[in-house]
Scaffold this motif. Structure first.
Motif, PDB file in Angstrom:
ATOM      1  N   THR A   1       1.190  -0.954   0.023  1.00  0.00           N
ATOM      2  CA  THR A   1       0.528  -0.257  -0.014  1.00  0.00           C
ATOM      3  C   THR A   1       1.229   1.215  -0.086  1.00  0.00           C
ATOM      4  OG1 THR A   1       0.133   0.025   2.592  1.00  0.00           O
ATOM      5  CG2 THR A   1      -2.162  -1.129   0.862  1.00  0.00           C
ATOM      6  N   GLN A   2       2.345   1.521   0.151  1.00  0.00           N
ATOM      7  CA  GLN A   2       3.176   2.119   0.202  1.00  0.00           C
ATOM      8  C   GLN A   2       4.294   2.561  -0.847  1.00  0.00           C
ATOM      9  OE1 GLN A   2       2.345   4.673   2.218  1.00  0.00           O
ATOM     10  NE2 GLN A   2       1.059   2.825   3.374  1.00  0.00           N
ATOM     11  N   PRO A   3       3.714   2.989  -2.539  1.00  0.00           N
ATOM     12  CA  PRO A   3       4.889   2.708  -2.962  1.00  0.00           C
ATOM     13  C   PRO A   3       6.385   3.684  -3.477  1.00  0.00           C
ATOM     14  CG  PRO A   3       2.632   3.954  -3.784  1.00  0.00           C
ATOM     15  CD  PRO A   3       2.635   3.532  -2.740  1.00  0.00           C
ATOM     16  N   LEU A   4       5.803   4.192  -2.176  1.00  0.00           N
ATOM     17  CA  LEU A   4       7.007   5.444  -1.954  1.00  0.00           C
ATOM     18  C   LEU A   4       8.079   4.841  -1.142  1.00  0.00           C
ATOM     19  CD1 LEU A   4       5.665   8.706  -1.803  1.00  0.00           C
ATOM     20  CD2 LEU A   4       6.292   7.463  -3.802  1.00  0.00           C
ATOM     21  N   VAL A   5       7.612   3.651  -0.276  1.00  0.00           N
ATOM     22  CA  VAL A   5       8.576   2.342   0.089  1.00  0.00           C
ATOM     23  C   VAL A   5       8.955   1.684  -0.294  1.00  0.00           C
ATOM     24  CG1 VAL A   5       9.118   1.585   2.306  1.00  0.00           C
ATOM     25  CG2 VAL A   5       7.255   3.172   2.344  1.00  0.00           C
ATOM     26  N   SER A   6      10.880   1.262  -0.459  1.00  0.00           N
ATOM     27  CA  SER A   6      11.135   0.092  -0.910  1.00  0.00           C
ATOM     28  C   SER A   6      11.086  -1.029  -0.510  1.00  0.00           C
ATOM     29  CB  SER A   6      12.450   0.476  -1.941  1.00  0.00           C
ATOM     30  OG  SER A   6      13.307   1.224  -0.951  1.00  0.00           O
ATOM     31  N   ALA A   7      12.093  -0.703   1.513  1.00  0.00           N
ATOM     32  CA  ALA A   7      11.821  -1.559   2.504  1.00  0.00           C
ATOM     33  C   ALA A   7      11.334  -0.885   3.699  1.00  0.00           C
ATOM     34  CB  ALA A   7      13.650  -1.884   2.193  1.00  0.00           C
ATOM     35  N   ILE A   8      10.923  -2.446   4.314  1.00  0.00           N
ATOM     36  CA  ILE A   8      10.162  -2.287   5.836  1.00  0.00           C
ATOM     37  C   ILE A   8      12.193  -2.985   6.208  1.00  0.00           C
ATOM     38  CG2 ILE A   8       9.107  -2.046   7.675  1.00  0.00           C
ATOM     39  CD1 ILE A   8       7.371  -0.876   5.505  1.00  0.00           C
ATOM     40  N   ALA A   9      12.307  -2.948   7.340  1.00  0.00           N
ATOM     41  CA  ALA A   9      13.003  -3.719   7.721  1.00  0.00           C
ATOM     42  C   ALA A   9      12.681  -3.984   9.668  1.00  0.00           C
ATOM     43  CB  ALA A   9      14.711  -3.211   7.806  1.00  0.00           C
ATOM     44  N   LEU A  10      12.976  -4.974  10.619  1.00  0.00           N
ATOM     45  CA  LEU A  10      14.048  -4.445  12.096  1.00  0.00           C
ATOM     46  C   LEU A  10      14.452  -5.524  12.519  1.00  0.00           C
ATOM     47  CD1 LEU A  10      11.663  -5.158  14.651  1.00  0.00           C
ATOM     48  CD2 LEU A  10      11.663  -7.580  14.375  1.00  0.00           C
ATOM     49  N   SER A  11      15.311  -4.414  13.385  1.00  0.00           N
ATOM     50  CA  SER A  11      16.720  -4.395  13.764  1.00  0.00           C
ATOM     51  C   SER A  11      16.265  -4.369  15.299  1.00  0.00           C
ATOM     52  CB  SER A  11      17.513  -3.174  13.468  1.00  0.00           C
ATOM     53  OG  SER A  11      17.980  -2.886  12.411  1.00  0.00           O
ATOM     54  N   GLU A  12      17.356  -5.740  15.825  1.00  0.00           N
ATOM     55  CA  GLU A  12      17.664  -6.138  16.573  1.00  0.00           C
ATOM     56  C   GLU A  12      18.357  -5.209  17.699  1.00  0.00           C
ATOM     57  OE1 GLU A  12      17.321  -9.579  19.792  1.00  0.00           O
ATOM     58  OE2 GLU A  12      18.095  -9.518  17.794  1.00  0.00           O
ATOM     59  N   ARG A  13      18.264  -4.972  18.754  1.00  0.00           N
ATOM     60  CA  ARG A  13      19.547  -3.850  20.367  1.00  0.00           C
ATOM     61  C   ARG A  13      20.022  -4.622  20.244  1.00  0.00           C
ATOM     62  NH1 ARG A  13      20.038  -1.422  25.002  1.00  0.00           N
ATOM     63  NH2 ARG A  13      21.794   0.556  24.659  1.00  0.00           N
ATOM     64  N   VAL A  14      21.230  -4.945  20.122  1.00  0.00           N
ATOM     65  CA  VAL A  14      22.816  -5.673  20.508  1.00  0.00           C
ATOM     66  C   VAL A  14      23.666  -5.342  21.158  1.00  0.00           C
ATOM     67  CG1 VAL A  14      24.030  -8.124  20.164  1.00  0.00           C
ATOM     68  CG2 VAL A  14      22.216  -7.635  19.089  1.00  0.00           C
ATOM     69  N   THR A  15      23.771  -5.377  22.885  1.00  0.00           N
ATOM     70  CA  THR A  15      24.511  -4.450  23.827  1.00  0.00           C
ATOM     71  C   THR A  15      26.057  -5.555  23.497  1.00  0.00           C
ATOM     72  OG1 THR A  15      23.483  -5.653  25.227  1.00  0.00           O
ATOM     73  CG2 THR A  15      22.613  -3.197  24.320  1.00  0.00           C
ATOM     74  N   ALA A  16      26.167  -6.768  23.683  1.00  0.00           N
ATOM     75  CA  ALA A  16      27.514  -7.793  23.810  1.00  0.00           C
ATOM     76  C   ALA A  16      28.668  -6.983  22.956  1.00  0.00           C
ATOM     77  CB  ALA A  16      27.225  -9.204  23.610  1.00  0.00           C
ATOM     78  N   GLY A  17      29.445  -6.811  23.314  1.00  0.00           N
ATOM     79  CA  GLY A  17      31.106  -5.891  22.079  1.00  0.00           C
ATOM     80  C   GLY A  17      30.554  -4.657  21.887  1.00  0.00           C
ATOM     81  N   GLY A  18      29.526  -3.784  22.851  1.00  0.00           N
ATOM     82  CA  GLY A  18      29.302  -2.606  21.713  1.00  0.00           C
ATOM     83  C   GLY A  18      28.102  -2.612  21.365  1.00  0.00           C
ATOM     84  N   THR A  19      27.150  -1.644  21.527  1.00  0.00           N
ATOM     85  CA  THR A  19      25.927  -1.274  21.382  1.00  0.00           C
ATOM     86  C   THR A  19      25.529  -1.724  19.873  1.00  0.00           C
ATOM     87  OG1 THR A  19      24.960  -0.099  23.246  1.00  0.00           O
ATOM     88  CG2 THR A  19      23.747  -0.141  21.444  1.00  0.00           C
ATOM     89  N   ARG A  20      25.213  -2.218  19.024  1.00  0.00           N
ATOM     90  CA  ARG A  20      24.788  -1.791  17.901  1.00  0.00           C
ATOM     91  C   ARG A  20      23.088  -2.622  17.222  1.00  0.00           C
ATOM     92  NH1 ARG A  20      27.472  -6.489  19.211  1.00  0.00           N
ATOM     93  NH2 ARG A  20      27.294  -8.161  17.919  1.00  0.00           N
ATOM     94  N   TYR A  21      23.201  -2.622  16.293  1.00  0.00           N
ATOM     95  CA  TYR A  21      21.350  -2.893  15.708  1.00  0.00           C
ATOM     96  C   TYR A  21      22.247  -3.589  14.648  1.00  0.00           C
ATOM     97  CZ  TYR A  21      18.693   0.596  18.546  1.00  0.00           C
ATOM     98  OH  TYR A  21      18.741   1.512  19.573  1.00  0.00           O
TER      99      TYR A  21
ATOM    100  N   VAL B   1      26.417   1.422  17.141  1.00  0.00           N
ATOM    101  CA  VAL B   1      26.495   2.725  17.212  1.00  0.00           C
ATOM    102  C   VAL B   1      26.759   3.704  17.357  1.00  0.00           C
ATOM    103  CG1 VAL B   1      24.080   4.559  18.993  1.00  0.00           C
ATOM    104  CG2 VAL B   1      23.589   2.276  18.647  1.00  0.00           C
ATOM    105  N   ALA B   2      27.780   3.483  18.113  1.00  0.00           N
ATOM    106  CA  ALA B   2      28.712   4.447  17.870  1.00  0.00           C
ATOM    107  C   ALA B   2      30.338   4.263  16.773  1.00  0.00           C
ATOM    108  CB  ALA B   2      30.432   3.441  19.276  1.00  0.00           C
TER     109      ALA B   2
END
Length: 839
Positions: free
Chosen positions: A82-102, A124-125
């Motif tokens: 229903t969204q012609p202007l959107v090319s992708a939708i993604a779900l990223s999980e927050r991981v804190t081990a070894g530095g915060t990253r998604y 994140v950094a």
């Protein structure tokens, strides 16, 4: 004098040139400013709906330690088309081990480029362009937008936190815009000759023009990012000026000629104007008549969403006066939850992403009730292609929605009691089993069967049996807890899904259910009052990973039969995971008894006559299966067929019945009877059974026409193409087919179209009361008409009295079956009697 006229004309030309240049410059600036503002509005509208979708997905995943990937996939796949202007939708999980990253765990995308864009791990950094937005999410927990440049691809990403507190951020939802599609949407709102560019954070988006000189700038802030839309000039500014100079010179040269032609041209122009005005008035009159008298609701809506004009049908549909519709926002006509749809639709129509928007929406009537409507929104444009207004059309579909809801209710509910049927109950079992696996929920399935119910039907008639079933259903409704699921599985068998609690709660609920049955009584034909009891089986949701809704129901069913074996009017529990693994006999009792009966030849056949309602002659017999126990007592099919179907033994039973039927036909000779043989849905298409039938018919020489295969229409045929091939082969051999319980479900007409039936057996539900119930007579008459139109014969089941027989004859039913016409007897006795009458 001529020189003076020339000088005057030259002076006028000079003044006109100056005025024209100033007018053109001001007009161009106003036009540029208007186009820039309009492009800003379009940009806001076309991106508003995707941002709302991202926010909806974010909130749906909030509140959990780990976002559900399946839930995200379902929401994202529903949102992306229903969204012609959107090319992708993604779900990223927050991981804190070894530095915060998604880390991107799930993604739904249109193309490979968008998929690779979303599939990345972002620290994140780090220096990744998304890191700044993710750091903002970490700090304040708000939706942020940023610009991403991986592999030279430009896109917009929207991030939102999965949870709403700073220290509980579990991940982010990324919405990647197709920037070229955004620019394309804006380009469709611009005249072709007008250059423009769009920048975000000072950088142009791909697909836009170079920054035009002398452009008008319009700034928009969305999702925390500044956007600039710069609109340039339309063509060369000297065109009008040169035209004015040229006209002045031509006027100087052609003054005399123009003077001569003026009057003649004025007359022609007036006639042309009159004709055009007449055509316009006629077109407006035609539109006005069609608009005012249209049978569906119509409204003309401004680009701001306000109603300009509504017709009488639209006013009547929402219970309003026509004059009060003017200037009313169209969104106010809808229920509050759906009012954003108008703005979203305009965001799709105005830039040309869609020509028409169709949807089913709920309108709010003036008296407060809901009116379901099919809505179409069309954008009309003026002669220059610019948007002018919306034309909305509303068709009242409330009756259709009610009918669909009624059909859905019938598909999931038992027609006699109104409770869930087996199909709906098994669906609820599967859903609860998923909750058991994911959330650690508990609960139990309870199956209850009325003791000695067949005797009640046989001795007191089906009316008494139906009344008892309805009374038990009412009692169960009053006692089952809110949130638990109550169903009638068929016949005298009920089931309850207890969603919370363990063994103690399940036994208590089973006792409550049995108490509801014990409260029922039936007065026999002799005037005596007979107590009613039931037997219950319990299957707990004990964490067995291999369990399915069907196996849970089988366990409860087997436990119920164990309760019957133990003396009835009691409760039995199915084996738990531990005892099941140890191989307890409780679960296997009935399956072992069925296998033993097959091995020891303890299955027997009974036959019930099918009689011509016109002549009273017996046309054929239906073969009915019985099983003898170890002591020789006859066990009715209701006690073992459901177990046989669930355990896979039904195919062996069907093969035994078919082979036995062919042998009986061979033994009775050419003058013997015709037999109807019931087949389960799993046997339709069974290659082994087909080979058995062909071989035995060839070996015995039995006329295939004397063998009629009967299938119940409520039995699901798993593979219809395979069943078609099976039925076609038997039809080639000369065998015939009967469709049993016609009208009791919604598969009848589908089977009629795809399988070669010769007989339609009308369900007894419509036969029992047909002498008194006009609706039953109407349904039977319709079935007779369908059968005759298809060249089939009709058979009415459950004929219990003379009045029903006479009524069925008047309705044109061909044959009948029931206790009034003949009770089931051992098939050997029936064959002997038939041969005596024939001889």
């Amino acid at each position: 004098m001529t020189a003076l006229v020339v000088l005057v004309l030259l002076a006028v030309t000079g003044v006109a040139t100056y005025v024209a240049s100033e007018f053109e410059r001001n007009e161009r600036s106003d036009r540029q400013r208007s186009l820039a503002q309009r492009a800003g509005v379009v940009l806001e509208r076309t991106t508003a709906s995707p941002m709302r979708q991202a926010e909806t997905i974010s909130w749906a995943l909030s509140g959990r330690e780990r976002a559900s990937g399946d839930t995200f996939d379902t929401l994202a796949r529903r949102a992306l088309p229903t969204q012609p202007l959107v090319s992708a939708i993604a779900l990223s999980e927050r991981v804190t081990a070894g530095g915060t990253r998604y880390v991107t765990r799930r993604q739904v995308a249109r193309g490979d480029s968008a998929r690779s864009l979303a599939s990345r791990t972002v620290a994140v950094a780090g220096d990744d362009p998304r890191a700044a937005a993710l750091r903002a999410v970490e700090r304040v927990g708000v939706t942020r937008a940023t610009r991403i440049l991986p592999a030279g691809t430009s896109a917009l990403a929207v991030y939102s936190p999965v949870l709403d507190r700073q220290n509980d951020v579990a991940g982010a939802v990324l919405t990647v815009y197709d920037t070229e599609a955004v620019v394309g949407a804006l380009r469709r709102t611009m005249p072709r000759s007008v250059p423009f560019t769009v920048t975000m954070n000072g950088r142009p988006l791909p697909g836009a023009d170079d920054r035009p000189a002398g452009g008008i700038t319009h700034r928009v802030a969305m999702a925390g990012q500044p956007f600039e839309i710069v609109v340039g000039r339309n063509g060369d500014a000297s065109g009008l000026i040169l035209a004015v100079v040229g006209i002045g010179l031509v006027l100087t040269f052609c003054l005399g000629l123009l003077t001569f032609q003026t009057q003649r041209r004025e007359e022609w122009a007036m006639k042309l104007v009159d004709r055009r005005l007449a055509e316009r008035d006629a077109a407006e009159e035609r539109f006005s008549a069609a608009f005012s008298h249209a049978p569906i609701g119509m409204a003309v809506v401004s680009l701001d969403g306000d109603i300009v004009q509504g017709n009488a049908a639209f006013a009547a549909m929402i219970g309003a006066e026509r004059n009060r519709l003017v200037d009313k926002p169209l969104a106010d006509v809808l229920v509050p939850a759906e009012r954003d749809w108008v703005a979203d639709s305009l965001g799709m129509l105005e830039p040309g992403l869609q020509r028409v928007v169709h949807a089913e929406r709920r309108c709010l009537h003036a008296d407060g009730h809901i009116v379901w409507t099919a809505v179409s929104l069309t954008l009309t444009r003026n002669g220059t292609g610019q948007p002018e207004h919306l034309l909305a059309q509303f068709e009242d579909i409330s009756d259709r929605r009610r009918y669909e809801a009624h059909l859905k209710h019938l598909a999931d509910h038992d027609p006699l009691t109104g409770l869930y049927n087996r199909r709906a109950f098994e669906r609820e079992l599967d859903r609860h089993l998923e909750r058991v696996r994911t959330d650690g929920a508990h609960g139990a399935a309870i199956v209850v069967d009325v003791d000695h119910f067949k005797q009640i039907n046989d001795l007191e008639g089906h009316h008494a049996g139906d009344d008892l079933i309805k009374a038990i259903a009412r009692g169960l409704r009053q006692r089952v807890r809110l949130g638990d699921v109550l169903a009638r599985l068929g016949g005298d068998e009920f089931a309850v899904l207890m969603r919370e609690g363990g063994r103690a709660e399940a036994r208590h609920l089973a006792n409550v259910v049995l108490d509801a049955i014990r409260e029922q009584h039936i007065v026999t034909s002799s005037g005596r009052t007979r107590a009613i009891t039931g037997s219950a089986g319990i299957a707990l949701f004990d964490g067995n990973e291999e369990a399915t809704g069907e196996t849970i129901l089988v366990d409860a069913d087997l436990a119920m039969y164990d309760a019957k074996e133990a003396g009835r009017d009691r409760i039995a529990e199915a084996a738990t995971a531990e005892t099941r693994q140890a191989g307890t006999r409780t679960r296997l009792t009935w399956m072992d008894r069925i296998r033993d009966a097959l091995d020891d030849e303890r299955f027997v056949l009974y036959a019930q006559p099918i009689v011509s309602l016109e002549t009273g002659d017996t046309e054929q017999y239906e073969l009915l299966l019985r099983m003898r126990d170890e002591d020789g007592e006859v066990i009715p099919p209701g006690a073992f067929l459901s177990v046989a179907e669930r355990s896979g033994l039904i195919s062996r039973i069907d093969r035994w019945v078919v082979e036995r039927a062919i042998d009986l036909l061979a033994a009775s000779g050419a003058g013997g009877p015709t037999f109807e043989v019931n087949l389960s849905g799993s046997s339709i298409g069974d290659e082994v059974l087909l080979e058995l039938i062909e071989r035995r018919l060839k070996e015995t020489g039995v006329c295939p026409k004397r063998l009629v295969f009967e299938i119940t229409e409520t039995v699901a045929v798993a593979d219809v193409p395979r069943a078609q091939a099976f039925a076609a082969r038997l039809n080639e051999l000369g065998c015939r087919f009967a469709l049993d319980d016609f009208g009791s479900g919604f598969g009848s007409f589908y089977y009629l179209k795809h399988l070669p039936f010769d007989f339609l057996k009308i369900d007894g539900e419509f036969v029992r009361d047909c002498a008194r119930d006009a609706t039953d007579r109407l349904i039977i008459s319709a079935a007779v008409d369908i059968a005759r139109g298809l060249g089939k014969r009709t058979i009415a089941e459950v004929i219990e009295d003379d009045g029903t027989w006479q009524q069925l004859r008047e309705l044109g039913v061909d044959d009948g079956q029931g206790f009034y016409l003949g009770r089931p007897e051992p098939v050997e006795h029936v064959i002997k009697a038939h041969m005596r009458e024939a001889g």
